[in-house]
Scaffold this motif. Structure first.
Motif, PDB file in Angstrom:
ATOM      1  N   ASP A   1       0.823  -1.200   0.000  1.00 25.72           N
ATOM      2  CA  ASP A   1       0.000   0.000   0.000  1.00 25.72           C
ATOM      3  C   ASP A   1       0.861   1.255   0.000  1.00 25.72           C
TER       4      ASP A   1
ATOM      5  N   ASP B   1       0.489   3.864   1.799  1.00 27.73           N
ATOM      6  CA  ASP B   1       0.620   4.580   3.070  1.00 27.73           C
ATOM      7  C   ASP B   1       1.680   3.994   4.001  1.00 27.73           C
TER       8      ASP B   1
ATOM      9  N   GLN C   1       1.755   1.432   5.719  1.00 27.81           N
ATOM     10  CA  GLN C   1       1.288   0.802   6.961  1.00 27.81           C
ATOM     11  C   GLN C   1       1.961  -0.546   7.133  1.00 27.81           C
TER      12      GLN C   1
ATOM     13  N   ARG D   1       2.144  -3.921  11.897  1.00 26.96           N
ATOM     14  CA  ARG D   1       1.449  -2.941  11.083  1.00 26.96           C
ATOM     15  C   ARG D   1       1.457  -1.583  11.769  1.00 26.96           C
TER      16      ARG D   1
ATOM     17  N   ARG E   1      -1.315   4.764   9.525  1.00 30.05           N
ATOM     18  CA  ARG E   1      -1.186   5.553   8.305  1.00 30.05           C
ATOM     19  C   ARG E   1      -0.568   6.886   8.711  1.00 30.05           C
TER      20      ARG E   1
HETATM   21 MG    MG Z   1      -3.710   1.705   4.693  1.00 31.23          MG
END
Ligand code: MG
Ligand code: UDP
Length: 319
Positions: free
Chosen positions: A104, A106, A108, A206, A209
């Motif tokens: 992704d 962002d 994350q 994780r 964001r």
């Molecule tokens: Mg995300």
């Protein structure tokens, strides 16, 4: 020794102008390090996939591409959603790469897991799933909904990797096979386990964001989960039949009950007949719908035309 593989990192982006500069900075450092350590070829790149963003994302990507040869990009003609954007990126990247990692925009998903993924690739794995070991930074709601979703999928008999999103390494060979899955309702997480080959997982934590908002509001999340279920399981259809049989069974109990009531003279005229009929016909109808559902489920599987087998090695073709 085998030459270093060409790695492409595919990153779908939808309205991500806020995160792209930082993502680019971090990915650049990472890629340069990987190239320096001779883990990947100098031809490796990051490929941004602009999913019809409404902000300046595509202009940003073009600018980054001009300044940094390490970055490239494609843009879709309009917004088609994360899964389609990802597929577009994977199918484009496989033309140039030996191995592709999707992640992704962002960040994350911890980019340091890339090293572990590449190590597993070197050991001969064709798919390496990034799996979230902790979700401390996710909101309570996201964590609970996401985790119950994975569990529910398992109950429905769908093979998904627990707590794995779309952060994964795939070899070119796997992507060539992915091309043969022609389905339109995409749920990539469910397809890769079907492809098979040697697979492994890499754990990571994780993060939050760091900028911008989630592009997966609750509505999209529910749609996505529903897609995952209905694209991979015909169990909901089969459940109709089971419910039908349960109702039919209840109708027998009702029948006995009504008859006893009738024989003991405790009823209004016609009540026995009505209550037995309602339950019996209800059960019969459910079973009929269930049988139709069985056939629809079969048709549904046929229309997807998924490959029925994938040969990973053929001794006839060994030189
Ligand atoms: Mg995300
Ligand atoms: N994304 C996309 N198209 C969309 C929605 C999202 O390409 O229509 C991308 C988005 O830019 C991001 C990734 O999909 O790179 C995951 O989205 P997000 O981080 O918002 O989801 P979350 O992490 O909240 O589940």
């Amino acid at each position: 020794m085998k030459k270093e593989p060409i790695l492409y990192v595919v990153v779908p982006c939808y309205n991500e102008e806020e995160v792209l500069p930082e993502t680019t900075k971090q990915l650049k450092e990472k890629m340069q390090k990987l190239i320096k350590e001779k883990k990947v070829s100098t031809k490796s790149k990051v490929m941004y996939v602009n999913d019809g963003s409404k902000d300046k994302t595509w202009n940003l990507i073009k600018g980054i591409n001009q300044k940094e040869p390490l970055f490239t990009g494609i843009t879709l003609s309009r917004n088609r959603g994360h899964q389609n954007a990802l597929l577009g990126g994977l199918m484009t990247a496989k033309k140039y790469a030996d191995v592709v990692i999707s992640m992704d925009a962002d960040l994350q998903d911890d980019i340091n897991a890339i090293d572990g993924m590449l190590d597993k690739y070197k050991e001969g794995c064709d798919i390496v799933y990034g799996v979230r070991s902790a979700r401390k930074k996710d909101t309570w709601f996201k964590r609970v909904t996401a985790e119950s979703f994975y569990k529910f999928m398992k109950v429905l008999g769908v093979d998904v990797v627990y707590n794995h999103a779309d952060y994964r390494l795939t070899s070119k060979k796997v992507l060539d096979n992915l091309e043969n899955f022609k389905e339109v309702n995409l749920f990539l997480r469910g397809i890769f386990p079907l492809i098979g080959y040697k697979t492994d997982v890499v754990y990571y934590e994780r993060n939050e964001r760091f900028a911008g908002e989630s592009k997966y509001p609750l509505k999209k999340m529910l749609n996505f989960a529903w897609d995952g279920i209905t694209s991979f399981s015909v169990k909901p259809l089969r459940m109709i039949c089971s419910i039908g049989f349960i109702i039919l069974f209840i109708s027998i109990i009702i029948m006995l009950y009504s008859l006893i009531r009738k024989l003991t003279g405790n009823t209004v005229d016609g009540w026995t007949f009505l209550s037995i009929s309602v339950w019996f016909i209800g059960g019969l109808q459910m079973i009929s719908i269930g049988i139709i559902g069985e056939y629809i489920g079969k048709m549904y599987n046929e229309t997807k035309q998924r490959p029925r087998f994938i040969i990973s090695e053929n001794l006839e073709e060994k030189e």
